[in-house]
Design a protein around this motif. Sequence first.
Motif, PDB file in Angstrom:
ATOM      1  N   MET A 189      44.470  37.466  35.213  1.00 55.15           N
ATOM      2  CA  MET A 189      43.822  36.565  35.802  1.00 55.15           C
ATOM      3  C   MET A 189      43.338  36.526  37.662  1.00 55.15           C
ATOM      4  SD  MET A 189      46.468  32.466  35.982  1.00 55.15           S
ATOM      5  CE  MET A 189      48.279  33.969  35.959  1.00 55.15           C
ATOM      6  N   GLU A 190      43.629  37.739  37.375  1.00 55.86           N
ATOM      7  CA  GLU A 190      43.235  38.611  38.871  1.00 55.86           C
ATOM      8  C   GLU A 190      41.454  38.668  38.721  1.00 55.86           C
ATOM      9  OE1 GLU A 190      41.626  40.369  41.650  1.00 55.86           O
ATOM     10  OE2 GLU A 190      41.783  41.642  39.406  1.00 55.86           O
ATOM     11  N   ALA A 191      41.676  39.389  37.148  1.00 55.92           N
ATOM     12  CA  ALA A 191      40.462  40.253  36.726  1.00 55.92           C
ATOM     13  C   ALA A 191      39.298  38.506  36.764  1.00 55.92           C
ATOM     14  CB  ALA A 191      39.904  40.936  35.360  1.00 55.92           C
ATOM     15  N   VAL A 192      39.702  37.058  36.345  1.00 57.18           N
ATOM     16  CA  VAL A 192      38.716  36.786  36.269  1.00 57.18           C
ATOM     17  C   VAL A 192      38.432  36.158  37.639  1.00 57.18           C
ATOM     18  CG1 VAL A 192      38.613  33.881  35.630  1.00 57.18           C
ATOM     19  CG2 VAL A 192      39.799  35.197  33.709  1.00 57.18           C
ATOM     20  N   LEU A 193      39.259  35.542  38.475  1.00 57.89           N
ATOM     21  CA  LEU A 193      39.957  35.644  39.768  1.00 57.89           C
ATOM     22  C   LEU A 193      38.274  36.630  40.489  1.00 57.89           C
ATOM     23  CD1 LEU A 193      40.265  33.625  42.581  1.00 57.89           C
ATOM     24  CD2 LEU A 193      42.092  35.550  42.858  1.00 57.89           C
ATOM     25  N   GLN A 194      38.242  38.113  40.404  1.00 58.40           N
ATOM     26  CA  GLN A 194      37.626  38.746  40.443  1.00 58.40           C
ATOM     27  C   GLN A 194      36.066  38.145  40.518  1.00 58.40           C
ATOM     28  OE1 GLN A 194      38.039  40.951  43.669  1.00 58.40           O
ATOM     29  NE2 GLN A 194      35.872  40.571  43.683  1.00 58.40           N
ATOM     30  N   HIS A 195      35.629  37.939  39.227  1.00 54.23           N
ATOM     31  CA  HIS A 195      35.066  37.663  38.458  1.00 54.23           C
ATOM     32  C   HIS A 195      34.115  36.313  39.158  1.00 54.23           C
ATOM     33  CE1 HIS A 195      34.758  40.697  36.105  1.00 54.23           C
ATOM     34  NE2 HIS A 195      33.520  40.674  35.134  1.00 54.23           N
ATOM     35  N   ASN A 196      35.296  35.342  39.419  1.00 48.60           N
ATOM     36  CA  ASN A 196      33.994  34.076  40.005  1.00 48.60           C
ATOM     37  C   ASN A 196      34.337  34.122  41.340  1.00 48.60           C
ATOM     38  OD1 ASN A 196      35.118  32.704  38.006  1.00 48.60           O
ATOM     39  ND2 ASN A 196      36.615  31.753  38.398  1.00 48.60           N
ATOM     40  N   GLU A 197      34.527  35.290  42.361  1.00 46.96           N
ATOM     41  CA  GLU A 197      33.910  35.512  43.355  1.00 46.96           C
ATOM     42  C   GLU A 197      32.694  36.157  43.182  1.00 46.96           C
ATOM     43  OE1 GLU A 197      38.494  35.189  45.654  1.00 46.96           O
ATOM     44  OE2 GLU A 197      37.946  37.178  44.307  1.00 46.96           O
ATOM     45  N   ALA A 198      32.561  37.175  42.535  1.00 46.06           N
ATOM     46  CA  ALA A 198      31.870  38.239  42.859  1.00 46.06           C
ATOM     47  C   ALA A 198      29.792  37.653  42.162  1.00 46.06           C
ATOM     48  CB  ALA A 198      31.521  39.298  41.487  1.00 46.06           C
ATOM     49  N   PRO A 199      28.952  37.448  42.887  1.00 47.06           N
ATOM     50  CA  PRO A 199      27.496  36.950  42.184  1.00 47.06           C
ATOM     51  C   PRO A 199      27.469  36.608  40.819  1.00 47.06           C
ATOM     52  CG  PRO A 199      27.385  39.560  44.065  1.00 47.06           C
ATOM     53  CD  PRO A 199      28.781  38.930  43.383  1.00 47.06           C
ATOM     54  N   LEU A 200      26.607  36.061  40.500  1.00 45.56           N
ATOM     55  CA  LEU A 200      27.159  35.137  39.161  1.00 45.56           C
ATOM     56  C   LEU A 200      25.774  36.505  39.028  1.00 45.56           C
ATOM     57  CD1 LEU A 200      28.304  33.873  37.019  1.00 45.56           C
ATOM     58  CD2 LEU A 200      26.062  32.463  38.022  1.00 45.56           C
TER      59      LEU A 200
END
Length: 189
Positions: A132-143
């Motif tokens: 989930m931390e990886a998913v969270l980081q992707h959600n915060e990163a530019p698409l």
Amino acid sequence: MEPKELLDFLHIAEHLKCNTRHSYTSSGRHESVAEHSWRLALMAFLMKDQLPGVDMDKVLKMCLIHDLGEAITGDIPAFEKTDDHRHTEARAVDSLAAALPRPLSDEFSALFAEMEARTTPEARVFKALDRMEAVLQHNEAPLDTWIPLEFELNRTYGVEDAAPFPFLKALREQLIADTDEKIADSTMT
């Protein structure tokens, strides 16, 4: 543990600050392995009252050490990792454990074995949080830093791991909603 032994081990661990992951930060730079491990440990600490019956101190230890093998091997994204990569990383972990005095080396090895087996609630919680931390980081990163498979992976990664734990299941559902919102917002602009 002698001061020199501690410093030698910490010198190896420092490589996690230099080794980058596939993920990007919200500012658009590659995230380091150490940054991922730090926030993963913070997540575990903040959830200590949300997961009754789970030894969150043990989960916190798992979060802190889980990627130490990558100080030697570097990071390989989960979707690219092969059995050969996992074997190489396991050997790196074994060499790191061997560098520690007993009983610390025994605890280190036992934690890794428990994480690998994923049969305890602590190991399952750790793995759910890691994903989930990886998913969270992707959600915060530019698409525009996402690769095509991540549009679906961000919706599915860690769902099964989180499912047995009501709070983690709710957190994972919120991450899916955040992913969907991020993607929808990008199509409107």
